[in-house]
Design a protein around this motif. Structure first.
Motif, PDB file in Angstrom:
ATOM      1  N   GLU A  72       8.893 -13.917   8.017  1.00  0.00           N
ATOM      2  CA  GLU A  72       7.610 -14.617   8.128  1.00  0.00           C
ATOM      3  C   GLU A  72       6.685 -13.543   7.577  1.00  0.00           C
ATOM      4  O   GLU A  72       5.530 -13.870   6.920  1.00  0.00           O
ATOM      5  N   SER A  73       6.721 -12.273   8.213  1.00  0.00           N
ATOM      6  CA  SER A  73       5.789 -11.124   8.013  1.00  0.00           C
ATOM      7  C   SER A  73       5.892 -10.709   6.398  1.00  0.00           C
ATOM      8  O   SER A  73       4.919 -10.781   5.846  1.00  0.00           O
ATOM      9  N   ALA A  74       7.265 -10.831   5.708  1.00  0.00           N
ATOM     10  CA  ALA A  74       7.359 -10.491   4.587  1.00  0.00           C
ATOM     11  C   ALA A  74       6.452 -11.520   3.600  1.00  0.00           C
ATOM     12  O   ALA A  74       5.992 -11.107   2.536  1.00  0.00           O
ATOM     13  N   ARG A  75       6.828 -12.863   3.997  1.00  0.00           N
ATOM     14  CA  ARG A  75       6.244 -13.979   3.140  1.00  0.00           C
ATOM     15  C   ARG A  75       4.679 -14.040   3.136  1.00  0.00           C
ATOM     16  O   ARG A  75       4.179 -14.166   2.218  1.00  0.00           O
ATOM     17  N   ARG A  76       4.083 -13.344   4.208  1.00  0.00           N
ATOM     18  CA  ARG A  76       2.707 -13.251   4.247  1.00  0.00           C
ATOM     19  C   ARG A  76       2.201 -12.265   3.467  1.00  0.00           C
ATOM     20  O   ARG A  76       1.210 -12.392   2.690  1.00  0.00           O
ATOM     21  N   THR A  77       2.805 -11.156   3.230  1.00  0.00           N
ATOM     22  CA  THR A  77       2.432 -10.065   2.773  1.00  0.00           C
ATOM     23  C   THR A  77       2.724  -9.974   1.242  1.00  0.00           C
ATOM     24  O   THR A  77       1.926  -9.588   0.394  1.00  0.00           O
ATOM     25  N   LEU A  78       4.154 -10.529   0.887  1.00  0.00           N
ATOM     26  CA  LEU A  78       4.524 -10.667  -0.481  1.00  0.00           C
ATOM     27  C   LEU A  78       4.762 -12.192  -0.765  1.00  0.00           C
ATOM     28  O   LEU A  78       5.944 -12.583  -0.729  1.00  0.00           O
ATOM     29  N   PRO A  79       3.823 -12.968  -1.080  1.00  0.00           N
ATOM     30  CA  PRO A  79       3.860 -14.486  -1.074  1.00  0.00           C
ATOM     31  C   PRO A  79       4.680 -14.811  -2.354  1.00  0.00           C
ATOM     32  O   PRO A  79       4.029 -15.757  -3.183  1.00  0.00           O
ATOM     33  N   VAL A  80       5.700 -14.257  -2.989  1.00  0.00           N
ATOM     34  CA  VAL A  80       6.338 -14.593  -4.064  1.00  0.00           C
ATOM     35  C   VAL A  80       6.553 -15.862  -4.293  1.00  0.00           C
ATOM     36  O   VAL A  80       6.783 -16.494  -5.405  1.00  0.00           O
ATOM     37  N   LEU A  81       7.210 -16.654  -3.320  1.00  0.00           N
ATOM     38  CA  LEU A  81       7.596 -17.836  -3.278  1.00  0.00           C
ATOM     39  C   LEU A  81       6.498 -18.884  -3.523  1.00  0.00           C
ATOM     40  O   LEU A  81       6.624 -19.874  -4.231  1.00  0.00           O
ATOM     41  N   ALA A  82       5.375 -18.528  -2.794  1.00  0.00           N
ATOM     42  CA  ALA A  82       4.139 -19.477  -2.899  1.00  0.00           C
ATOM     43  C   ALA A  82       3.528 -19.264  -3.986  1.00  0.00           C
ATOM     44  O   ALA A  82       2.937 -19.987  -4.706  1.00  0.00           O
ATOM     45  N   ASN A  83       3.548 -17.967  -4.740  1.00  0.00           N
ATOM     46  CA  ASN A  83       2.712 -17.704  -5.674  1.00  0.00           C
ATOM     47  C   ASN A  83       3.694 -18.214  -7.229  1.00  0.00           C
ATOM     48  O   ASN A  83       3.072 -17.915  -8.352  1.00  0.00           O
ATOM     49  N   ARG A  84       4.957 -18.743  -6.973  1.00  0.00           N
ATOM     50  CA  ARG A  84       5.306 -19.181  -8.184  1.00  0.00           C
ATOM     51  C   ARG A  84       4.514 -20.040  -9.191  1.00  0.00           C
ATOM     52  O   ARG A  84       4.063 -20.910  -8.653  1.00  0.00           O
ATOM     53  N   ARG A  85       4.954 -19.967 -10.468  1.00  0.00           N
ATOM     54  CA  ARG A  85       4.325 -20.755 -11.547  1.00  0.00           C
ATOM     55  C   ARG A  85       5.261 -21.773 -12.044  1.00  0.00           C
ATOM     56  O   ARG A  85       5.078 -22.871 -12.797  1.00  0.00           O
ATOM     57  N   LEU A  86       6.563 -21.328 -12.119  1.00  0.00           N
ATOM     58  CA  LEU A  86       7.639 -22.132 -12.766  1.00  0.00           C
ATOM     59  C   LEU A  86       8.918 -22.285 -11.785  1.00  0.00           C
ATOM     60  O   LEU A  86       8.983 -21.633 -10.891  1.00  0.00           O
TER      61      LEU A  86
END
Length: 259
Positions: free
Chosen positions: A245-259
């Motif tokens: 959870e902490s990593a995904r708040r800090t580095l939201p690569v899954l949320a920021n995907r465009r493809l």
């Protein structure tokens, strides 16, 4: 949750390898592990005909592994081979314990570095996750680690960690690639990646991928939190969902995907 990686060197005898599973589970459970991960091809190493070895998930080998898991109150993940209708086998990671008994069939087959896995192995088609004590775990096998889309798909299905069994092929730079890929996949999906490989057999067994050891655990930000050398060994690590959870708040690569 404590998860153990039991790095072994399988033989061509499934009964002998069952003894390795029994010993690894006993040691892991004594160290408080809830899940015990073994390598790909735990049932039988590569380099021999797999068709006579293959058994269904309700066959004697998988049933025996289940009994071991139940006896020690753990979930065991271990590589085996199951028969197919077309005369090949599937490269299956058995996942078994008191409340679970299923298999993940390896999706990406190792047709690379001069080895042609698809000539004897049929591909799987479906990502697999399981839930243990409220934590969702994804399952993957060896060559899958070169395909980040699978790890993202497992994260999309709720996986906080991916358990990967492998029998990594030896060769120049292969250990370095293995370590790099484990860390990269953890970063791709901001999940724990726990990768358990076959130990180095110590002898030349031809071109078949029979293991290099170096089982590795990477946290959701790609940091190595535990690793082994080339020989048979046991690694027990503690993982937690809060780190994800902490990593995904800090580095939201899954949320920021465009493809």
């Amino acid at each position: 949750m404590r998860i153990a990686l039991s790095q072994i060197s399988s033989t061509t005898d499934p009964a002998e390898n069952l003894d390795l599973v029994r010993d690894g589970v006993r040691r892991a459970a004594a160290d408080g592990a809830r899940v015990v991960l073994f390598p790909e091809a735990t049932q039988c190493r590569f380099g021999v005909s797999l068709k006579p070895i293959a058994e269904p998930l309700d066959g004697p080998w998988a049933t025996a592994v289940r009994a071991i898991a139940v006896e020690h109150g753990v979930v065991v993940v271990a590589g085996m081979f199951t028969p197919t209708a077309d005369g090949r086998v599937t490269n299956t990671l058995l996942v078994t314990g008191a409340d679970v008994h299923l298999g993940y069939d390896k999706i990406h087959l190792f047709d690379a570095f001069g080895f042609q896995e698809s000539s004897t192995v049929a591909p799987g088609a479906k990502p697999v996750t399981i839930e243990v004590d409220g934590l969702t775990l994804g399952i993957a096998t060896c060559y899958d680690i070169r395909f980040p889309e699978l790890f993202r798909a497992l994260a999309d299905q709720g996986a906080s960690a991916v358990l990967l069994g492998a029998s990594w092929g030896a060769g120049p730079g292969k250990v370095e690639q293995w370590e790099l890929l484990v860390r990269a996949r953890a970063l791709d999906c901001t999940s724990w990646v726990l990768a358990c490989g076959q130990a180095d057999p110590g002898v030349d067994l031809g071109s078949a991928p029979t293991g290099v050891g170096h089982s590795t655990v990477a946290d959701p930000l790609g940091n190595v939190v535990g690793s082994l050398g080339a020989q048979p060994d046991l690694l027990v690590v503690e993982i937690d969902a809060e780190a994800v959870e902490s990593a995904r708040r800090t580095l939201p690569v899954l949320a920021n995907r465009r493809l």
